[in-house]
Design a protein around this motif. Structure first.
Motif, PDB file in Angstrom:
ATOM      1  N   GLN A 182       1.169  -1.280   0.003  1.00  0.00           N
ATOM      2  CA  GLN A 182       0.068  -0.122  -0.125  1.00  0.00           C
ATOM      3  C   GLN A 182       0.913   1.289  -0.068  1.00  0.00           C
ATOM      4  O   GLN A 182       0.612   2.258  -0.612  1.00  0.00           O
ATOM      5  CB  GLN A 182      -0.953   0.000   1.254  1.00  0.00           C
ATOM      6  N   LEU A 183       1.931   1.436   0.732  1.00  0.00           N
ATOM      7  CA  LEU A 183       2.703   2.523   0.855  1.00  0.00           C
ATOM      8  C   LEU A 183       3.539   2.519  -0.395  1.00  0.00           C
ATOM      9  O   LEU A 183       3.772   3.736  -1.026  1.00  0.00           O
ATOM     10  CB  LEU A 183       3.904   2.173   2.150  1.00  0.00           C
ATOM     11  N   LEU A 184       4.129   1.437  -0.767  1.00  0.00           N
ATOM     12  CA  LEU A 184       4.949   1.575  -2.274  1.00  0.00           C
ATOM     13  C   LEU A 184       4.522   1.906  -3.440  1.00  0.00           C
ATOM     14  O   LEU A 184       4.735   2.448  -4.181  1.00  0.00           O
ATOM     15  CB  LEU A 184       5.663   0.091  -2.315  1.00  0.00           C
ATOM     16  N   ASN A 185       3.013   1.645  -3.303  1.00  0.00           N
ATOM     17  CA  ASN A 185       2.037   1.963  -4.498  1.00  0.00           C
ATOM     18  C   ASN A 185       1.215   3.022  -4.228  1.00  0.00           C
ATOM     19  O   ASN A 185       0.449   3.453  -5.086  1.00  0.00           O
ATOM     20  CB  ASN A 185       1.528   0.734  -4.989  1.00  0.00           C
ATOM     21  N   GLY A 186       1.204   3.840  -3.258  1.00  0.00           N
ATOM     22  CA  GLY A 186       0.158   4.800  -2.751  1.00  0.00           C
ATOM     23  C   GLY A 186       1.097   6.244  -3.231  1.00  0.00           C
ATOM     24  O   GLY A 186       1.862   6.254  -4.194  1.00  0.00           O
ATOM     25  N   THR A 187       0.347   7.179  -2.714  1.00  0.00           N
ATOM     26  CA  THR A 187       0.660   8.476  -3.245  1.00  0.00           C
ATOM     27  C   THR A 187       1.701   9.409  -2.552  1.00  0.00           C
ATOM     28  O   THR A 187       2.023  10.323  -2.827  1.00  0.00           O
ATOM     29  CB  THR A 187      -0.737   9.597  -3.328  1.00  0.00           C
ATOM     30  N   GLU A 188       2.077   8.558  -1.365  1.00  0.00           N
ATOM     31  CA  GLU A 188       2.998   9.261  -0.521  1.00  0.00           C
ATOM     32  C   GLU A 188       4.379   9.320  -1.008  1.00  0.00           C
ATOM     33  O   GLU A 188       4.891   8.263  -1.652  1.00  0.00           O
ATOM     34  CB  GLU A 188       3.233   8.717   0.920  1.00  0.00           C
ATOM     35  N   PRO A 189       5.239  10.373  -1.290  1.00  0.00           N
ATOM     36  CA  PRO A 189       6.556  10.410  -1.725  1.00  0.00           C
ATOM     37  C   PRO A 189       7.454   9.661  -0.567  1.00  0.00           C
ATOM     38  O   PRO A 189       7.265   9.531   0.415  1.00  0.00           O
ATOM     39  CB  PRO A 189       6.915  11.989  -1.614  1.00  0.00           C
ATOM     40  N   ALA A 190       8.545   9.199  -0.949  1.00  0.00           N
ATOM     41  CA  ALA A 190       9.658   8.599  -0.053  1.00  0.00           C
ATOM     42  C   ALA A 190      10.184   9.798   0.502  1.00  0.00           C
ATOM     43  O   ALA A 190      10.559  10.900  -0.276  1.00  0.00           O
ATOM     44  CB  ALA A 190      10.521   7.677  -0.753  1.00  0.00           C
ATOM     45  N   ARG A 191      10.759   9.728   1.543  1.00  0.00           N
ATOM     46  CA  ARG A 191      11.736  10.711   2.176  1.00  0.00           C
ATOM     47  C   ARG A 191      12.982  10.271   2.328  1.00  0.00           C
ATOM     48  O   ARG A 191      13.402   8.905   2.838  1.00  0.00           O
ATOM     49  CB  ARG A 191      11.310  11.230   3.660  1.00  0.00           C
ATOM     50  N   PHE A 192      14.002  10.791   1.289  1.00  0.00           N
ATOM     51  CA  PHE A 192      15.311  10.187   0.970  1.00  0.00           C
ATOM     52  C   PHE A 192      16.421  10.825   1.692  1.00  0.00           C
ATOM     53  O   PHE A 192      16.685  12.126   1.616  1.00  0.00           O
ATOM     54  CB  PHE A 192      15.561  10.381  -0.542  1.00  0.00           C
ATOM     55  N   ALA A 193      17.016   9.931   2.417  1.00  0.00           N
ATOM     56  CA  ALA A 193      18.214  10.620   3.313  1.00  0.00           C
ATOM     57  C   ALA A 193      19.445  10.143   2.799  1.00  0.00           C
ATOM     58  O   ALA A 193      19.705   9.044   2.348  1.00  0.00           O
ATOM     59  CB  ALA A 193      17.914  10.161   4.722  1.00  0.00           C
ATOM     60  N   ASP A 238      27.174  16.743   6.183  1.00  0.00           N
ATOM     61  CA  ASP A 238      25.949  16.631   6.850  1.00  0.00           C
ATOM     62  C   ASP A 238      24.738  16.006   6.124  1.00  0.00           C
ATOM     63  O   ASP A 238      24.524  16.027   5.141  1.00  0.00           O
ATOM     64  CB  ASP A 238      25.583  18.323   7.034  1.00  0.00           C
ATOM     65  N   PRO A 239      23.920  15.491   7.129  1.00  0.00           N
ATOM     66  CA  PRO A 239      22.738  14.629   6.561  1.00  0.00           C
ATOM     67  C   PRO A 239      21.558  15.741   5.988  1.00  0.00           C
ATOM     68  O   PRO A 239      21.570  16.745   6.184  1.00  0.00           O
ATOM     69  CB  PRO A 239      22.072  14.238   7.629  1.00  0.00           C
ATOM     70  N   ARG A 240      20.963  15.158   4.682  1.00  0.00           N
ATOM     71  CA  ARG A 240      19.923  15.576   3.993  1.00  0.00           C
ATOM     72  C   ARG A 240      18.975  14.796   4.051  1.00  0.00           C
ATOM     73  O   ARG A 240      18.874  13.691   3.858  1.00  0.00           O
ATOM     74  CB  ARG A 240      20.510  15.936   2.703  1.00  0.00           C
ATOM     75  N   LYS A 269      28.002   9.457  -5.146  1.00  0.00           N
ATOM     76  CA  LYS A 269      29.166   9.025  -5.304  1.00  0.00           C
ATOM     77  C   LYS A 269      30.192   8.791  -4.397  1.00  0.00           C
ATOM     78  O   LYS A 269      30.831   7.953  -4.574  1.00  0.00           O
ATOM     79  CB  LYS A 269      29.620   9.800  -6.682  1.00  0.00           C
ATOM     80  N   LYS A 270      30.201   9.836  -3.593  1.00  0.00           N
ATOM     81  CA  LYS A 270      31.117   9.809  -2.604  1.00  0.00           C
ATOM     82  C   LYS A 270      30.608   8.868  -1.441  1.00  0.00           C
ATOM     83  O   LYS A 270      31.342   8.004  -0.780  1.00  0.00           O
ATOM     84  CB  LYS A 270      31.180  11.259  -1.956  1.00  0.00           C
ATOM     85  N   ASN A 271      29.596   8.953  -1.101  1.00  0.00           N
ATOM     86  CA  ASN A 271      28.915   7.890   0.207  1.00  0.00           C
ATOM     87  C   ASN A 271      27.500   7.466  -0.414  1.00  0.00           C
ATOM     88  O   ASN A 271      26.440   7.979  -0.309  1.00  0.00           O
ATOM     89  CB  ASN A 271      28.685   8.728   1.258  1.00  0.00           C
ATOM     90  N   PRO A 272      27.433   6.170  -0.776  1.00  0.00           N
ATOM     91  CA  PRO A 272      26.338   5.763  -1.377  1.00  0.00           C
ATOM     92  C   PRO A 272      25.261   5.092  -0.452  1.00  0.00           C
ATOM     93  O   PRO A 272      24.066   4.429  -0.688  1.00  0.00           O
ATOM     94  CB  PRO A 272      26.756   4.401  -2.227  1.00  0.00           C
ATOM     95  N   LYS A 273      25.590   5.367   0.963  1.00  0.00           N
ATOM     96  CA  LYS A 273      24.576   4.753   1.760  1.00  0.00           C
ATOM     97  C   LYS A 273      23.475   5.816   1.927  1.00  0.00           C
ATOM     98  O   LYS A 273      23.559   6.996   2.183  1.00  0.00           O
ATOM     99  CB  LYS A 273      25.155   4.511   3.289  1.00  0.00           C
ATOM    100  N   VAL A 274      22.233   5.295   1.936  1.00  0.00           N
ATOM    101  CA  VAL A 274      20.893   6.024   2.030  1.00  0.00           C
ATOM    102  C   VAL A 274      20.054   5.374   3.004  1.00  0.00           C
ATOM    103  O   VAL A 274      20.065   3.985   3.310  1.00  0.00           O
ATOM    104  CB  VAL A 274      20.368   6.037   0.828  1.00  0.00           C
TER     105      VAL A 274
END
Length: 163
Positions: free
Chosen positions: A17-28, A35-37, A65-70
């Motif tokens: 439901q979440l993956l196919n819903g209208t909510e965007p992901a919050r990408f960190a 610093d985190p984004r 490219k520098k740090n691929p962990k998300v």
């Protein structure tokens, strides 16, 4: 966490439901300055991988490219909340043109056909190419507050019950 465990979590009805819903992901991710984004972002799934398309000069491209962990979260504002937490490793590659998944993913947030067609036309006019970010998931957790809750809350409940 192994891929089978991640797939099991992603296959749960609330996850779907979440993956196919209208909510965007919050990408960190971590910026070049360390610093985190966190940014809201459209996405689509291809098998067990989460995909994002963006402008080639977007700040996140150089940072990944520098740090691929998300990390990502997809969640609802309703009560009880439904929360899908994801972690992974991102790969970036220049895509020739606009990935079809990007166009399809845009549909999730636009119910109005005229608005959607205008957006598609704008995207096709703006981009000649995009960067495709492919996130290989390494961890997943679904919090539905019906059958699953945060570990710290679960531990507190057990502690109170045994007292």
């Amino acid at each position: 966490m192994n891929p089978e465990q991640i797939s099991e979590i992603l296959a749960k009805p609330y996850s779907q439901q979440l993956l196919n819903g209208t909510e965007p992901a919050r990408f960190a991710y971590n910026g070049l300055d360390g610093d985190p984004r966190v940014v809201p972002i459209g996405y689509w799934m291809d098998g067990g991988k989460l995909l994002i398309a963006t402008a080639p000069k977007a700040a996140k491209v150089a940072a990944l490219k520098k740090n691929p962990k998300v990390a990502l979260t997809i969640d609802t504002a309703a009560f009880p909340p439904k929360v899908l937490l994801l972690r992974g490793t991102a790969e970036v590659e220049l895509a020739d043109g606009i990935p079809e998944g990007y166009i399809v993913a845009g549909r999730k947030v636009m119910a109005d056909e005229e608005q959607y067609q205008g957006w598609v036309a704008g995207v096709k006019d703006l981009y000649t190419d995009m960067v495709l970010i492919t996130v290989t998931l390494t961890w997943a957790k679904l919090l539905d507050f019906e059958t699953t809750i945060p570990k710290a809350v679960e531990d507190l409940v057990k502690e109170k019950q045994s007292a």
